[in-house]
Design a protein around this motif. Structure first.
Motif, short mmCIF file in Angstrom:
data_model
loop_
_atom_site.label_atom_id
_atom_site.label_comp_id
_atom_site.label_asym_id
_atom_site.label_seq_id
_atom_site.Cartn_x
_atom_site.Cartn_y
_atom_site.Cartn_z
N GLU A 274 0.18 -10.55 1.88
CA GLU A 274 -0.48 -10.86 0.30
C GLU A 274 -1.28 -11.81 0.31
N GLN A 275 -1.26 -12.74 1.01
CA GLN A 275 -2.27 -13.79 0.99
C GLN A 275 -3.71 -13.32 1.45
N PHE A 276 -3.62 -12.76 2.69
CA PHE A 276 -4.86 -12.02 3.37
C PHE A 276 -5.50 -11.07 2.20
N LYS A 277 -4.65 -10.26 1.77
CA LYS A 277 -5.14 -9.28 0.69
C LYS A 277 -5.86 -9.95 -0.52
N ALA A 278 -5.41 -11.03 -0.96
CA ALA A 278 -6.12 -11.58 -2.27
C ALA A 278 -7.32 -12.10 -1.84
N GLN A 291 -8.66 10.30 4.16
CA GLN A 291 -8.06 9.08 4.03
C GLN A 291 -6.94 8.97 5.17
N PRO A 292 -7.13 7.33 5.65
CA PRO A 292 -6.36 7.21 6.84
C PRO A 292 -5.00 7.27 6.93
N VAL A 293 -4.15 7.22 7.83
CA VAL A 293 -2.71 7.21 8.15
C VAL A 293 -2.05 6.28 7.21
N SER A 294 -2.66 4.85 7.32
CA SER A 294 -2.19 3.77 6.98
C SER A 294 -1.88 3.67 5.45
N LYS A 295 -0.53 3.33 5.08
CA LYS A 295 -0.11 3.08 3.72
C LYS A 295 -0.35 2.05 3.15
N PRO A 296 -0.23 0.73 3.97
CA PRO A 296 -0.83 -0.50 3.50
C PRO A 296 -2.20 -0.42 2.81
N LEU A 297 -3.05 0.48 3.72
CA LEU A 297 -4.43 0.22 3.28
C LEU A 297 -4.70 1.40 1.99
N THR A 298 -3.94 2.27 1.86
CA THR A 298 -4.04 3.09 0.64
C THR A 298 -3.57 2.46 -0.51
N LEU A 299 -2.26 1.73 -0.47
CA LEU A 299 -1.98 1.06 -1.69
C LEU A 299 -2.77 -0.26 -2.03
N TYR A 300 -3.34 -0.82 -1.14
CA TYR A 300 -4.29 -1.93 -1.22
C TYR A 300 -5.50 -1.49 -1.96
N LEU A 301 -6.36 -0.36 -1.59
CA LEU A 301 -7.33 0.18 -2.18
C LEU A 301 -7.06 0.85 -3.59
N ALA A 303 -4.73 -0.71 -5.74
CA ALA A 303 -4.32 -1.94 -6.38
C ALA A 303 -5.76 -2.82 -6.59
N ILE A 304 -6.68 -2.68 -5.79
CA ILE A 304 -7.89 -3.64 -6.23
C ILE A 304 -8.89 -2.79 -6.70
N LYS A 305 -8.88 -1.42 -6.63
CA LYS A 305 -9.82 -0.44 -7.36
C LYS A 305 -11.24 -1.11 -7.17
N PRO A 306 -11.51 -0.98 -5.98
CA PRO A 306 -13.10 -1.53 -5.89
C PRO A 306 -14.38 -1.08 -6.73
N LYS A 307 -14.95 -1.90 -7.03
CA LYS A 307 -16.22 -1.84 -8.10
C LYS A 307 -16.95 -0.71 -7.43
N ASN A 308 -17.09 -0.71 -6.07
CA ASN A 308 -18.02 0.32 -5.64
C ASN A 308 -17.38 0.87 -4.27
N TYR A 309 -16.61 2.09 -4.24
CA TYR A 309 -15.96 2.74 -3.53
C TYR A 309 -16.52 3.95 -3.05
N ASP A 320 -9.15 12.08 -2.77
CA ASP A 320 -9.13 10.75 -3.79
C ASP A 320 -7.85 10.72 -4.21
N ALA A 321 -6.64 10.71 -3.67
CA ALA A 321 -5.40 10.99 -4.07
C ALA A 321 -5.05 9.89 -4.94
N GLN A 322 -5.81 8.55 -4.85
CA GLN A 322 -5.28 7.46 -5.81
C GLN A 322 -6.26 7.34 -7.06
N SER A 323 -7.41 8.46 -7.02
CA SER A 323 -8.46 8.15 -8.10
C SER A 323 -9.04 6.97 -8.14
N VAL A 324 -9.51 6.42 -7.00
CA VAL A 324 -10.20 5.25 -7.19
C VAL A 324 -11.52 5.16 -6.54
N VAL A 325 -12.14 6.32 -6.15
CA VAL A 325 -13.25 6.44 -5.53
C VAL A 325 -14.35 6.37 -6.68
#
Length: 565
Positions: A274-278, A291-301, A303-309, A320-325
């Motif tokens: 959590e500290q590193f992600k923040a 989209q890569p295999v990693s679930k932590p990466l999916t959840l992270y993107l 959660a943060i909803k990048p301004k430019n993805y 774009d399964a999480q609708s964040v692109v």
């Protein structure tokens, strides 16, 4: 023209068109109604025929061939439920974007829907899981060969066009089904086909170059089925962004020493902190591939909803399964690394990613010296691989690959069926990959996945191969022990653990494969290094499900603690 003469002309035109269109590999399952085309394929110079008795396994075999070669592979079966058995692999091919030419022989129109044997409704059998479907005309005295050629042309072109995928051709035949092997055929001429490439315009190029100037950027690379060119490595050297490389990106192998620090192969573990992600929220994320295999990466993107993805995809079917692109660029991925950018200095943001990754692998090495579980044994296996191809099953094997496969310079290409993420047909897929690349191939698979496609081993009796299968036998569905349902003890073993108590020594004997049972690190190394005696070798590694969970979590917890310091 007699029926036999017109039938021979029809199937000869069919196979000649395949050669013209660049289709060279055909996987055939035995059956009566497909006899004319099966004979024609065997007869046709330039076609290589592979055989597999079970249509379900045959389809996954063809899938593996097409995935590894990048070229359309033709499937051929008889009518009835034979065609229905193609369905799981067709679904995988559709979502994984693998080009397949699915050809099903059928009964003539007068035998459809009248109770005739081995007759089902095969028209549009695969529904929305193929890119296109056609029900071809019957062979007849005045064959419409130009019409046939154009339908085949459209089928192959559709399968090869982004997004690549399967196409279904249904071919009805009326008895008698024998062809004349001595009858010659001269093509009346084939239509030519030219295609261009999707390229980015000046406006898009300017937008991207503005983003690439940012320092806090991340490049995410999903599945790639071919090695990256030198221009890609020059691009990332100039960019100086951390490259989060999915294990199927094939960016963790064949990497030169001066490029290895650019690859962040431990992001799945890093993003559990959590500290590193923040502290490390990026300003820009650019992704190429799915989209890569990693679930932590999916959840992270998510959660943060990048301004430019930004996602590059040659298809308008955006993944774009999480609708964040935020920006979908419909162009080939190479359009990105062909952009001219100025070389940047190494920056603090990228260095922190690299330091975190270095720390992770230091702890993994210590962990593997002191512990014994499925992950530790998986790393030993991965570290032994070189000059080969590797096929990995879904469920725990692909996750152990993500966790324990470190970036290196060894010559390994990695594949998996991640279109629909199923565990069926993996054995046959591995045989297909090996058939396409003609070099030593390894399969990393769990016991339940192996049971799903154990009959795929019959492929070794149909054609030469060189396959080593490493089975992680934890007596059940190991991945469920990591999921929330494992906290509810009632019915867990019955519904999710599903222990079978089986080992595969007798199966190895039945299919005449070499066999080794492994219970320790030393036994695994010995089994991997010993000279292979038969075409197929099965190495069965016995592990404990509960111990696997405890030891995995011990590594993750220790790493999170050290990373937070």
């Amino acid at each position: 023209m007699t029926n036999r003469k017109s039938l021979t002309e029809y199937v000869s035109a069919f196979t000649h068109s395949l050669i013209h269109l660049g289709v060279t590999d055909v996987v055939i399952s035995p059956g009566s109604r497909s006899t004319p085309l099966a004979y024609a394929c065997m007869k046709q110079e330039g076609l290589t025929v592979y055989r597999q008795i079970d249509e379900r396994s045959a389809a996954y075999f063809a899938l593996g061939m097409a995935k590894a070669s990048g070229k359309p592979v033709m499937l051929l079966c008889t009518s009835g439920t034979a065609a229905a058995n193609y369905f799981p692999a067709v679904v995988e091919a559709y979502y994984a974007r693998v080009p397949l030419l699915v050809v099903t022989a059928d009964r003539p129109p007068e035998l459809r829907e009248v109770g005739a044997p081995q007759a089902i409704n095969q028209i549009n059998l695969f529904g929305s899981h193929v890119k296109w479907a056609a029900d071809l005309p019957m062979p007849e005295e005045q064959n419409l060969l130009e019409f046939l050629a154009r339908h085949l042309h459209r089928s192959v072109a559709t399968a090869k066009t982004e997004p690549k995928g399967p196409v279904h051709i249904n071919v009805p035949f009326r008895e008698p089904l024998r062809i004349d092997f001595e009858q010659s055929y001269v093509s009346r001429g084939e239509m030519m086909h030219f295609t261009g490439e999707l390229i980015i315009n000046k406006e898009t190029e300017g937008f991207l170059q503005g983003l690439l100037e940012q320092e806090r950027g991340v490049l995410v690379v999903g599945e790639m089925t071919a090695p990256m060119p030198e221009t890609f490595w020059e691009f990332v050297q100039n960019l100086q962004w951390p490259v989060l490389a999915d294990p199927l990106s094939n960016l963790r192998t064949n990497v030169k020493p001066d490029n290895q620090h650019l690859i962040i192969d431990s992001y799945d573990a890093i993003l559990k902190s959590e500290q590193f992600k923040a502290a490390m929220i990026p300003d820009v994320v650019i992704r190429i591939g799915p989209q890569p295999v990693s679930k932590p990466l999916t959840l992270y993107l998510a959660a943060i909803k990048p301004k430019n993805y930004v996602v590059f995809d040659e298809s308008p079917m955006m993944r774009d399964a999480q609708s964040v692109v935020t920006h979908h660029i419909q162009a080939a991925a190479k359009s990105l690394w062909q952009l001219p950018i100025k070389a940047k200095e190494e920056n603090a943001y990228a260095v922190k990613w690299q330091q975190a990754s270095k720390l992770y692998w230091q702890l993994v090495e210590q962990h593997c010296e002191n512990e014994l579980d499925e992950g530790v044994l998986a790393k030993i296996f991965f570290d032994e691989l070189d000059k080969c191809h590797l096929v990995v099953s879904s469920s725990m094997p692909i996750r152990d690959l993500d966790t324990f496969f470190k970036t290196n310079g060894r010559d390994v290409m990695i594949y998996a069926n991640r279109g629909a993420n199923g565990i069926d047909g993996v054995v046959s897929t591995a045989f297909g990959v090996q058939a396409a690349v003609k070099r030593p191939t390894y399969l990393f698979i769990g016991d339940l996945s192996f049971l799903h496609d154990m009959n795929g081993l019959i492929a070794s009796k149909m054609q030469d191969t060189d396959l080593t299968i490493v089975i992680m036998n934890n007596d059940g569905g190991g991945i469920f022990s990591y999921l929330p349902q494992s906290q509810e003890e009632r019915y867990f073993e019955d519904l999710f653990g599903t222990p079978t108590g089986m080992n595969f020594k007798d199966a190895a004997n039945m299919y005449d494969t070499e066999y080794a049972a492994v219970h320790s690190k030393e036994e695994l190394i010995s089994a991997l290094r010993s000279h292979k005696q038969k075409l197929v070798k099965i190495i069965e590694v016995f592990t404990d499900r509960q111990q696997n969970v405890e030891v995995h979590r011990k590594l993750w917890n220790r790493f999170s603690e050290e990373l937070s310091k």
